[in-house]
Design a protein around this motif. Structure first.
Motif, PDB file in Angstrom:
ATOM      1  N   ASN A 201       0.767  -1.254   0.000  1.00 22.68           N
ATOM      2  CA  ASN A 201       0.000   0.000   0.000  1.00 22.68           C
ATOM      3  C   ASN A 201       0.792   1.295   0.000  1.00 22.68           C
ATOM      4  O   ASN A 201       0.268   2.331  -0.395  1.00 22.68           O
TER       5      ASN A 201
ATOM      6  N   TYR B 279      -0.912   9.820   7.794  1.00 23.82           N
ATOM      7  CA  TYR B 279      -0.977   8.374   7.995  1.00 23.82           C
ATOM      8  C   TYR B 279      -2.363   7.799   7.725  1.00 23.82           C
ATOM      9  O   TYR B 279      -2.556   6.601   7.778  1.00 23.82           O
ATOM     10  N   LEU B 280      -3.339   8.674   7.435  1.00 28.05           N
ATOM     11  CA  LEU B 280      -4.636   8.159   7.004  1.00 28.05           C
ATOM     12  C   LEU B 280      -4.511   7.594   5.593  1.00 28.05           C
ATOM     13  O   LEU B 280      -4.976   6.492   5.316  1.00 28.05           O
ATOM     14  N   ASP B 281      -3.868   8.343   4.713  1.00 26.27           N
ATOM     15  CA  ASP B 281      -3.811   7.940   3.315  1.00 26.27           C
ATOM     16  C   ASP B 281      -2.452   7.422   2.873  1.00 26.27           C
ATOM     17  O   ASP B 281      -2.311   6.917   1.767  1.00 26.27           O
ATOM     18  N   TYR B 282      -1.410   7.582   3.715  1.00 26.60           N
ATOM     19  CA  TYR B 282      -0.148   6.900   3.466  1.00 26.60           C
ATOM     20  C   TYR B 282      -0.206   5.666   4.357  1.00 26.60           C
ATOM     21  O   TYR B 282      -0.055   5.766   5.577  1.00 26.60           O
ATOM     22  N   ARG B 283      -0.494   4.540   3.743  1.00 27.48           N
ATOM     23  CA  ARG B 283      -0.965   3.395   4.534  1.00 27.48           C
ATOM     24  C   ARG B 283       0.147   2.458   4.973  1.00 27.48           C
ATOM     25  O   ARG B 283       0.446   1.484   4.301  1.00 27.48           O
ATOM     26  N   ILE B 284       0.729   2.752   6.144  1.00 28.07           N
ATOM     27  CA  ILE B 284       1.605   1.745   6.746  1.00 28.07           C
ATOM     28  C   ILE B 284       0.694   0.704   7.395  1.00 28.07           C
ATOM     29  O   ILE B 284      -0.431   1.007   7.762  1.00 28.07           O
TER      30      ILE B 284
ATOM     31  N   THR C  89      -1.293  -1.640   9.894  1.00 28.55           N
ATOM     32  CA  THR C  89      -1.660  -1.643  11.307  1.00 28.55           C
ATOM     33  C   THR C  89      -1.506  -3.081  11.818  1.00 28.55           C
ATOM     34  O   THR C  89      -1.249  -3.994  11.033  1.00 28.55           O
TER      35      THR C  89
ATOM     36  N   ARG D 155      -6.700  -1.381   3.919  1.00 35.04           N
ATOM     37  CA  ARG D 155      -6.186  -1.993   5.143  1.00 35.04           C
ATOM     38  C   ARG D 155      -7.347  -2.654   5.877  1.00 35.04           C
ATOM     39  O   ARG D 155      -8.445  -2.770   5.357  1.00 35.04           O
TER      40      ARG D 155
ATOM     41  N   GLU E  94      -8.205  -1.575   9.167  1.00 34.48           N
ATOM     42  CA  GLU E  94      -8.799  -0.593  10.077  1.00 34.48           C
ATOM     43  C   GLU E  94      -8.220   0.769   9.738  1.00 34.48           C
ATOM     44  O   GLU E  94      -7.318   0.888   8.926  1.00 34.48           O
ATOM     45  N   MET E  95      -8.743   1.815  10.404  1.00 35.24           N
ATOM     46  CA  MET E  95      -8.193   3.165  10.257  1.00 35.24           C
ATOM     47  C   MET E  95      -8.092   3.597   8.806  1.00 35.24           C
ATOM     48  O   MET E  95      -7.025   3.889   8.315  1.00 35.24           O
TER      49      MET E  95
END
Ligand SMILES: Cc1cc2nc3c(=O)[nH]c(=O)nc-3n(C[C@H](O)[C@H](O)[C@H](O)COP(=O)(O)OP(=O)(O)OC[C@H]3O[C@@H](n4cnc5c(N)ncnc54)[C@H](O)[C@@H]3O)c2cc1C
Lengths: 743, 273
Positions: free
Chosen positions: A653, A669-674, A676, B171, B173-174
């Motif tokens: 992502n 970090y909402l749209d740069y998806r590291i 979770t 993803r 979540e979030m």
């Protein structure tokens, strides 16, 4: 854990609690932004809204007139670029041209953060906006808009005739690849691309400085390397190294992104101008737009083998985005791409290319993951073509002692074969993978690891405990891994050692915490300091025992006289000698050279692809890695898992998503998806130990190799699940859907 | 307070949108009015006949921790339990989600499909608006200066009915929905025929969309893949998505079909018990 003949260590290989643990879990640890000083001002940076624009005029008058503003600085306050470090100052504050959106232009110090922000908005800049260059291959074309009209390409045959965005062309050739391809029975050839990605550390950059009127400068920073930061500030500010003290705080992640300085010289200047301490902290947008991510790439590669499965020839053309200035080097890719294998004929062309994006920096095994993304997919395809098991194909061609490694140097004790054997024997590899839309992929990765310079000091305390004084910032648990090496050397329990990371005035020189070098290189310095402690204690002991110093022996934590009549443990002797006598401090300093032997990592990954949405789920992941000697196995496993997880994010992502004007539109970090925690399974680990002959305890760097295989391993797994090769990152749902629809 | 300060005042519920927007300078807010002290705005009452009323500021976790509500309104729980994370859900409200009026708000399709109504109070008195008429554009809705949303009411679920909400994110979540959808279906007593249906989709138009045609495609028809496919086509025809960093037009069109089918199937399963 797999061990090949390891000495019987007492401390090494155990899993004690880290000394910095309690402060970190209770929130007491001091990170960059936690530094607060009396009378401190708040700094704020004015940044370029344009990706490529000439700065015609900067007017700071309105900002300076705002009540509460104490200082404003621009490139004029910095002076010229230091000759030895080209472009360093230009990236700190742009003078005549902004080369990426987020490029710092000016800075303000004010009594509150709010006033500093308002003042930054009042700085007027007159722009002449230029077309940006955002694609690495387009930037290489003649006629592309030039970021730096004075730049000519460094090539093996001297500088290029015409100015170019290509900074450097590195060419590597062994054997005769062109001829060898003609003799191959199976050839695979593809074009790959990856996007610019960020290290994704949680703690944003923060720096605080005090410039005293007497010229003494103190800078607090969450840097990866206090000494190089001091060196760079000295060069940029034109101020003597010995007058600058850098105090490293705790660091909330770096991964290569906190090697370069950004804020440090600016807060120092603001402090000099205002006469007050000044602190500046980035927000997340600043971090994405204004620090150094790792390059996006375009790689064309070709691999050939004979029908018996012998790899014969490799060709690769590797173009790496450098961003606005020469940055993270494509040349590193040439040191890694073929290093796992015995391939006679290799030809590599690597290009560093300027584009209107932030100046890139290293990120965990810099340049190697993208190269492995290409190489390890070609190997997978080749195995299919040759109808061979891919792990057997790798094993058959794996490097051995003496095989040509990075920079053409022979490998000494490479762990690749052992990693592959452990992978083939692992429970994961031997478990069936059932169910539709599922696939398993594997990949190997190599990172060369560096040695560089380190120093450490050891003070013996009156009660026999020891203080270990370190200059390498602790990112991955190195207070513990170094204290353990000292405890092993002195033959004392780990709990007797108290490690402290100190500032640049308080210990000898240490290079950055990077290149997987601290447990290795600072470990060597620590072991040497420990040996010097033993030497000094022996020398002081000899007269009290009334024996010649040669007759004082030390083994397994016990001093003994040669005749066996006298003996004492380290603690007893230390109490007797130091408890009553003068203090004892000994140091160790090493230059561990550039290369330290390198490390191999291997990944096995199972995925499931939702054919309707294109979403990839990682079902199971095993990382197999050679640690040489695992000093603290839990921290080795943590490094392996961390590399795997960052690789998963990169594969699936993460990307700098640009609009046509050169603006990164997903700078949060909402749209740069590291990933979770819900996006990754537990990463299984198998530590392989093939001792490194270059280190007294056989240590190899373990921080970086784990991020090299996952991009390719996941792409291979997706290819097996869907029947479609993924040559572009990220393999996000949209791309998977677009490439597999109709299948 | 709201009437006095007009456009400069905003209602504060959980603050998980508002505080962030104010901090990032995306919204100029001079006055925040915390409504969590108003009993009506934090109520959670299930009437004897099965109708539900939730306060506009009632937190998501308060909703899904209520066992009776969770049993009777599983689609509402689908939404309430995937907004943000556990931490966010402890503060975030359904009313805030609706009043923020994002095209991708994860509770809004569910509120529409469940036939919920918004109870609004203001200087001119009280009024009631169906949820599908509440949002008027991205971050825009029917609330006038001085007005606030007090509560949201849901009719009692019909016999043999079921509803389900799903969203698609890269993803787990979030994330902001690439597409989301909720289907609410009522079946004949034998569970073989659709007798009523409400379907709503999100992130594919300037506001969450109620698609009556998708429901109409089901009513009177046997429960079958062919019937459901018709409803999906109707929903896809109503969607007018854009391409942005979160998804493309084609991807979103495709996902509307996937999610509407998946939510109808899940709703049918729930309706059959
Ligand atoms: C980390 C994170 C993750 C998130 N994930 C999701 C997600 O997965 N899905 C999703 O849909 N959203 C998500 N959100 C957004 C947000 O949490 C939701 O929209 C939430 O429901 C908002 O509720 P709140 O009570 O916090 O609203 P607030 O922030 O208090 O208010 C939101 C807006 O509505 C107005 N408002 C609130 N209540 C009223 C009222 N009674 N009358 C009039 N106006 C009112 C406010 O003035 C404000 O403009 C996320 C947010 C964060 C920070």
């Amino acid at each position: 854990m797999v061990t090949t003949d390891k000495p019987a260590y007492k401390v090494i290989g155990t899993r004690p609690i880290r000394p910095d643990g309690i402060d970190k879990v209770t929130g007491r640890a001091v990170y960059g932004a936690d530094v607060n000083l009396p009378g401190m001002l708040y700094g704020h940076m004015k940044r370029s809204p344009h990706a490529h624009a000439i700065i015609k005029r900067i007017n700071t008058a309105k900002a300076e007139a705002l009540p509460g503003v104490r200082a404003v600085v621009t490139a004029l306050d910095l002076g010229p670029d230091p000759a030895a470090l080209p472009d360093l100052s230009k990236n700190i504050l742009a003078g005549d041209k902004a080369l990426y959106r987020g490029h710092a232009i000016a800075a303000v110090a004010a009594t509150t953060d709010l006033i500093a922000r308002q003042a930054a908005d009042l700085i007027e800049v007159e722009w002449e906006v230029l077309p940006p260059v955002l694609d690495v291959r387009e930037a290489m074309l003649p006629g592309a808009p030039l970021l730096n009209p004075n730049q000519h390409t460094r090539t093996p045959s001297g500088p290029s005739e015409n100015a170019s965005n290509v900074v450097a062309h590195a060419a590597v050739a062994f054997g005769d690849a062109d001829k060898a391809f003609a003799e191959c029975d199976a050839i695979v050839e593809r074009e790959f691309s990856t996007k610019m990605v960020h290290q994704g550390y949680i703690e944003p950059q923060s720096a605080t400085a005090v410039w005293n009127p007497d010229g003494q400068v103190t800078i607090w920073s969450c840097t990866q390397g206090a000494f190089p930061a001091r060196q760079n500030c000295s060069a940029i500010l034109g101020h003597p190294v010995s007058k600058i003290k850098v105090v490293p705080t705790e660091i909330g992640g770096g991964f290569g992104g906190k090697i370069a300085v950004y804020l440090e010289p600016v807060v120092a200047l603001l402090s000099r101008k205002s006469g007050k301490p000044v602190k500046m902290t980035m927000d997340r947008v600043d971090v994405f737009e204004g620090t150094g991510p790792t390059p996006g790439t375009s790689i064309r590669a070709k691999l050939g083998a004979t029908k018996d499965g012998k790899l014969r020839a490799l060709y690769a053309d590797l173009a790496y985005e450098n961003g606005a200035f020469a940055g993270s080097a494509a040349n590193y890719a040439t040191m890694c791409i073929a290093s796992g294998y015995d391939i006679e004929h290799v030809k590599l062309d690597a290009y560093d290319v300027l584009v209107n994006k932030p100046r890139t920096q290293d990120y965990r095994a810099p340049s190697a993951p993208a190269a492995a993304f290409a190489m390890e997919q070609l190997i997978d395809e080749l195995a299919i073509k040759l109808n061979m098991d891919v792990e057997q194909l790798r094993l058959q061609n794996s490097c051995k002692p003496g095989t040509r490694g990075p920079m053409g140097m022979p490998h000494q004790a490479p762990g690749h074969e052992e990693c592959l054997r452990q992978a083939i024997a692992s429970p994961h590899y031997n478990s069936p993978l059932e169910g539709p839309n599922r696939g398993r992929g594997t990949a190997s990765g190599f990172w060369f690891n560096v040695g560089l310079r380190s120093s450490a000091s050891v003070s013996v305390q009156p009660d026999g405990g020891v203080s270990l004084i370190l200059g390498s910032t602790d990112i991955g648990g190195t207070r513990a891994s170094l204290a353990m090496q000292l405890a092993e050397t002195l033959g004392i329990p780990y709990e007797e050692v108290t490690p402290t990371v100190v500032d640049t005035n308080s210990v000898g020189y240490n290079d950055v915490t990077a290149g997987s070098r601290v447990t290795f290189g600072s470990g060597m310095a620590t072991v040497e300091a420990g040996k010097n402690v033993i030497k000094e204690l022996s020398a002081r002991l000899a007269p009290t025992w009334q024996v010649p110093v040669e007759d004082v022996e030390f083994e397994g934590g016990v001093f003994k006289s040669k005749d066996g009549s006298k003996s004492g443990t380290f603690k007893e002797i230390a109490q007797a000698i130091v408890g009553r006598g003068p203090g004892l401090t000994a140091s160790g300093s090493v230059n561990a050279g550039f290369l330290q032997g390198g490390g191999f990592s291997h990944a096995i990954v199972d995925v499931e692809v939702d054919p309707e949405t294109g979403k990839v789920t990682i079902l199971r992941y095993t990382c197999i890695q050679d640690a040489g000697t695992a000093i603290h196995p839990s921290y080795v496993e943590g490094q392996m898992q961390g590399g795997a997880v960052q690789g998963i994010g990169w594969a699936l992502n993460e990307e700098y998503y640009y609009d046509d004007s050169g603006r990164m539109v997903n700078s949060s970090y909402l749209d740069y998806r590291i990933p979770t925690t819900l996006d990754v399974p537990m990463i299984d680990t198998i530590i392989v130990e093939v001792p490194n002959p270059l280190h007294p305890y056989g240590v190899r760097g373990v921080g970086e190799p784990g991020i090299v295989p996952p991009l390719a391993a996941i792409a291979n797994a997706v290819a097996h699940a869907t029947g479609v090769r993924q040559t572009q990152l990220p393999m996000n749902p949209r791309r998977i859907l677009e490439t597999t629809s109709g299948k | 307070m709201l009437a006095k300060h007009g456009a400069a005042a905003r209602v504060l519920a959980g603050g998980t949108d508002l505080i962030i927007q104010a901090r990032e300078g995306r919204r100029d807010v001079a006055v925040m009015v915390d409504v969590k002290g108003i009993a009506e705005a934090t109520q959670l009452s299930l009437a004897g006949d099965g109708a539900l009323r939730i306060g506009a500021a009632t937190s998501c976790s308060a909703i899904y921790h209520n066992k009776d509500v969770a049993k009777a309104f599983p689609a509402l729980i689908d939404s309430a339990s995937l907004i943000g994370s556990v931490q966010i859900q402890a503060r975030a409200s359904i009313g805030g989600n609706l009043c923020n009026s994002g095209p991708a708000g994860d509770s809004i399709p569910t509120l529409i499909a469940l036939g919920a109504a918004c109870h609004i109070a203001g200087p001119a008195g009280e009024r009631t608006v169906p949820v599908e008429e509440f949002c008027t554009g991205p971050s825009r809705n029917v609330l006038q200066n001085g007005e606030m949303l007090v509560s949201i009411s849901f009719p009692a679920p019909a016999a043999h009915s079921g509803a389900a909400f799903e969203r698609f994110i890269p993803r787990n979540e979030m994330d902001i929905a690439v597409v989301n959808a909720c289907s609410n279906v009522t079946l004949s007593a034998d569970g073989q025929t659709f007798t009523a249906a409400r379907i709503a989709i999100g992130a594919v138009a300037p506001t969450p969309l109620y698609v009556p045609a998708a429901g109409a495609a089901l009513v009177g028809q046997p429960v079958s893949d062919a019937t459901i496919a018709k409803a999906c086509e109707a929903a896809q025809a109503a969607a007018t998505p854009i391409t942005d960093m979160r998804g493309s037009v084609e991807q979103r069109h495709h996902l509307v079909g996937v999610l509407v089918r998946r939510t109808i199937n899940k709703a049918v399963k729930r309706a059959r018990g």
